[in-house]
Each structure stands twice: as C-alpha cells, then as structure tokens.
Design an enzyme around this catalytic site. Structure first.
Site, short mmCIF file in Angstrom:
data_model
loop_
_atom_site.label_atom_id
_atom_site.label_comp_id
_atom_site.label_asym_id
_atom_site.label_seq_id
_atom_site.Cartn_x
_atom_site.Cartn_y
_atom_site.Cartn_z
N CYS A 80 -16.30 1.34 0.49
CA CYS A 80 -15.12 0.52 0.80
C CYS A 80 -14.77 0.56 2.27
O CYS A 80 -14.10 -0.35 2.77
CB CYS A 80 -13.94 0.97 -0.05
SG CYS A 80 -13.45 2.69 0.24
N ASP B 175 -17.21 6.91 -1.32
CA ASP B 175 -15.99 6.77 -0.54
C ASP B 175 -15.78 8.10 0.19
O ASP B 175 -16.47 9.09 -0.10
CB ASP B 175 -14.81 6.46 -1.49
CG ASP B 175 -13.50 6.16 -0.78
OD1 ASP B 175 -13.51 5.96 0.45
OD2 ASP B 175 -12.46 6.12 -1.46
N ARG C 298 0.88 -1.17 0.00
CA ARG C 298 0.00 0.00 0.00
C ARG C 298 0.91 1.21 0.00
O ARG C 298 1.69 1.40 0.95
CB ARG C 298 -0.90 -0.02 1.24
CG ARG C 298 -1.63 1.28 1.49
CD ARG C 298 -2.72 1.15 2.52
NE ARG C 298 -3.87 0.44 1.96
CZ ARG C 298 -5.09 0.45 2.49
NH1 ARG C 298 -5.34 1.10 3.60
NH2 ARG C 298 -6.07 -0.22 1.90
N HIS D 15 -7.22 0.95 -6.43
CA HIS D 15 -7.46 0.06 -5.29
C HIS D 15 -8.12 -1.22 -5.85
O HIS D 15 -9.31 -1.46 -5.64
CB HIS D 15 -8.34 0.75 -4.26
CG HIS D 15 -8.30 0.10 -2.90
ND1 HIS D 15 -7.50 -0.98 -2.59
CD2 HIS D 15 -9.00 0.38 -1.76
CE1 HIS D 15 -7.70 -1.31 -1.33
NE2 HIS D 15 -8.60 -0.52 -0.81
N GLN E 26 -10.14 -3.80 -3.81
CA GLN E 26 -11.45 -3.28 -3.43
C GLN E 26 -12.45 -3.48 -4.58
O GLN E 26 -13.60 -3.88 -4.36
CB GLN E 26 -11.35 -1.80 -3.07
CG GLN E 26 -12.63 -1.23 -2.51
CD GLN E 26 -13.00 -1.87 -1.19
OE1 GLN E 26 -12.20 -1.93 -0.27
NE2 GLN E 26 -14.23 -2.36 -1.07
N ARG F 114 -13.41 -8.75 1.00
CA ARG F 114 -12.00 -8.40 0.77
C ARG F 114 -11.10 -9.61 1.02
O ARG F 114 -10.12 -9.83 0.32
CB ARG F 114 -11.59 -7.22 1.67
CG ARG F 114 -12.22 -5.87 1.31
CD ARG F 114 -11.68 -5.37 -0.03
NE ARG F 114 -10.25 -5.46 -0.08
CZ ARG F 114 -9.41 -4.53 0.39
NH1 ARG F 114 -9.88 -3.40 0.87
NH2 ARG F 114 -8.10 -4.71 0.32
N1 NVA Z 1 -9.87 6.58 -1.16
C1 NVA Z 1 -9.50 6.10 0.16
C2 NVA Z 1 -9.76 4.63 0.26
C3 NVA Z 1 -9.48 4.03 1.59
C4 NVA Z 1 -9.71 2.54 1.62
C5 NVA Z 1 -8.03 6.41 0.42
O1 NVA Z 1 -7.23 6.32 -0.52
O2 NVA Z 1 -7.70 6.77 1.54
N1 CP Z 2 -11.27 -0.53 2.25
C1 CP Z 2 -10.00 -0.53 2.70
O1 CP Z 2 -9.04 -0.66 1.96
O2 CP Z 2 -9.90 -0.39 4.07
P1 CP Z 2 -8.55 -0.20 4.89
O3 CP Z 2 -7.99 1.13 4.50
O4 CP Z 2 -8.99 -0.28 6.32
O5 CP Z 2 -7.60 -1.31 4.52
#
Ligand code: NVA
Ligand code: CP
Length: 297
Positions: free
Chosen positions: A252, A212, A95, A122, A125, A280
């Site tokens: 998500c 989101d 990530r 993502h 997701q 997930r």
């Molecule tokens: N768009 C959000 C998704 C978190 C799962 C982020 O990138 O923080």
């Molecule tokens: N939806 C998702 O990716 O959640 P987290 O950021 O908690 O991993």
C-alpha cells in the site's frame, strides 16, 4: 449503503460496479458545486492526493482538514464536528485513530462517511488492490493472495475484499501479530483462508504477495521491538521465487526498503505498487460517484 467504513459495506454487486466505474476516466460531474471534507488525524500522501483529485474529477471541491486543527473530541465532540461539516459537504471522509470515531460520525449525520484508514480497516486500499489485481490478471475470482507481515488494518480489509470476490487468502504473521480476534467476523462469503507463522508456506504457488509496514502509524514506539519480531518476514526475491510463476507484489506504501520488503522486489518486475498507488484515485472517484449518484450502472 450510506457509509463506507469497511470494504464489505459493499455487496459483491456493488463492488463489481465500483471496479467497473473505476475504469471510466470521464465520469459525470456528480459533485458539481458540492464539497467533500477530508479529515486526517494521521499523515497521508496517497489518500489525501488521490481522494482530493477524485473529488476534482467529479466536479467537486475537496477540503482537507488536519484533525488537530478542528480538535475532534477535544475542541468539540465527534458528533458536533460531523454535523457541522454535513451542513457544507456532500460526503465526509476521515482518517482516524479509532474506528469508533467513524461509527459515531455515521450515526450523527445523513451524509456518507468514508473511511480513509482507521486502526482496524483501510477499505479504499483494498479497492485499489483489487482493481490492480483485476487489471493484471483479468479476473479476481479464483486468485490466491498471500499476506506476509502484520495482521493489521490493511490486511483485514484485503481479506474481506478477497471474500467478496471469491479469492483465496494465505496469511503469515509472526506469533502475536495475527489479525485481532473478531477481525474477520461476518465475512461476505465463505473464504478459503489459511493462517500460519511461515512466510514460505504462505506464498507457495500464490498469484500475489502483499505486505505492509511492520509498525503502523501510531505504533512508532514499538518499531524496535517489531523489527525483532518480524525478522524473517521480509519479502525478498527468494521468497518471491517460492510464489507462483507470474506472481505479483503489492504494497500500500509508504514502504520501508530493507524491512518488510527489499528494494529489489519493490523496484522489480513483479511489483505493481505504482499502478496500485494510482488506482487509489480511480477507486476513490468510482466510490464517491456511486455514493452520491446511486448504484445502478
Ligand atoms: N498499516 C499502515 C498503513 C498505511 C497506509 C498504517 O496504518 O499506518
Ligand atoms: N496507502 C496509503 O494509504 O498511503 P498514505 O498513508 O500516504 O495515504
């Protein structure tokens, strides 16, 4: 496919195979005696837990690593981190703040690199969202999905996934928060896509309404300005009433009740968010299974 950096790194057939395998609760232990490194430059609840448990269910050993601890790009180069981890692990998930970090890891190693969220995508997701919709509706082709909110990483992967399965997409963002230029280059198939700045227009008659957070991880400084810009984009019951009969709601998570969605919708009968979160794990297991054991069902 060696790496999974975006959902349409899978072909339509490979995606169908992942979704089929995701329903198999007794997979072969294809990771027995092997490790999977999971690097997190940003916080995570679902992704870390779902992916660690997926590795365990395949007989492997997950090692989650805080990005700051190994100092990607500061303590050593991205390539040196990836090459080192590739000596211990069957797969590396990451990530990252910058999608280019994943591309550099993929170029530096022969082990599969899996995107656990980047600034632009993502994909795990998107897989979970497609599985959740297929479980609910029994099919994906022909569904119409409405995205209401930020044209962000989750949105981009969802739209690419929709193109893979033959679903239609409606997007409503505030002006200035559209998907970035080029975000939808090279879609797997022609896509029925309509983009506007009008949530009510986007959700009219659709099968699913999806949103989101307004400020993603790394955009915390913009939260106040974004709250103002996204005024009128809250998914509330009134907006859901304008969607198709039987429309469902996806998010998500994490969610900010009272901002992008009301508690009433998030906790209401149309919401599939808890199944979506659990899925997930099921899609991560299916993807890892296929990455290490091959694509033939
Ligand atoms: N768009 C959000 C998704 C978190 C799962 C982020 O990138 O923080
Ligand atoms: N939806 C998702 O990716 O959640 P987290 O950021 O908690 O991993």
């Amino acid at each position: 496919m060696k790496d999974f950096l975006e959902v349409d790194d899978l072909s339509p057939d490979e995606l169908a195979s992942v979704l089929a395998r995701a329903t198999d609760r007794n997979p072969p232990r294809v990771l027995a005696g092997r490790g999977v490194a999971l690097i997190f430059e940003k916080p995570s609840n679902r992704t870390r837990n779902a992916t660690e448990m997926a590795v365990v269910q395949l007989g492997g050993h997950p090692i989650s690593i805080n990005g700051a601890e190994i100092g990607i790009g500061s303590r050593e180069t991205v390539e040196d981190v990836a090459r080192t981890l590739a000596g211990y692990h069957a797969v590396i998930g990451a990530r990252v703040f910058e999608h280019a970090t994943l591309e550099r890891m993929a170029a530096a190693t022969d082990v599969p690199i899996v995107n656990l969220l980047s600034d632009t995508a993502h994909p795990l997701q998107a897989l979970a969202d497609l599985l959740t919709l297929r479980e609910h509706f029994g099919h994906l082709e022909g569904l119409t999905l409405a995205w209401v909110g930020d044209g962000n990483n989750v949105c981009a992967s969802l739209v690419r996934g929709a193109a893979l399965v033959g679903a239609s997409v409606r997007i409503a963002t505030p002006p200035g928060y559209e998907l970035p230029e080029g975000a939808l280059d090279g879609l797997a198939r022609d896509l029925d896509l309509r983009v506007s700045h009008d949530p009510a227009e986007a959700v009219a008659g659709v099968d699913a309404v999806i949103t989101d957070v307004w400020a993603s991880m790394g955009q915390e400084d913009e939260a106040t300005a974004r709250r103002e810009a996204f005024s009128g984009f809250t998914v509330d019951q009134h907006l859901m009433d304008g969607a198709g009969a039987g429309a469902v709601f996806l998010h998500c998570l994490p969610a900010h009740r009272g901002e992008e969605v009301t508690a009433e919708v998030l906790e209401g009968p149309a919401s599939l968010v808890w199944a979506e979160a659990t899925n997930r794990m099921h899609v991560a297991r299916a993807l890892l299974w296929q990455l290490v054991a091959g694509w033939a069902i």
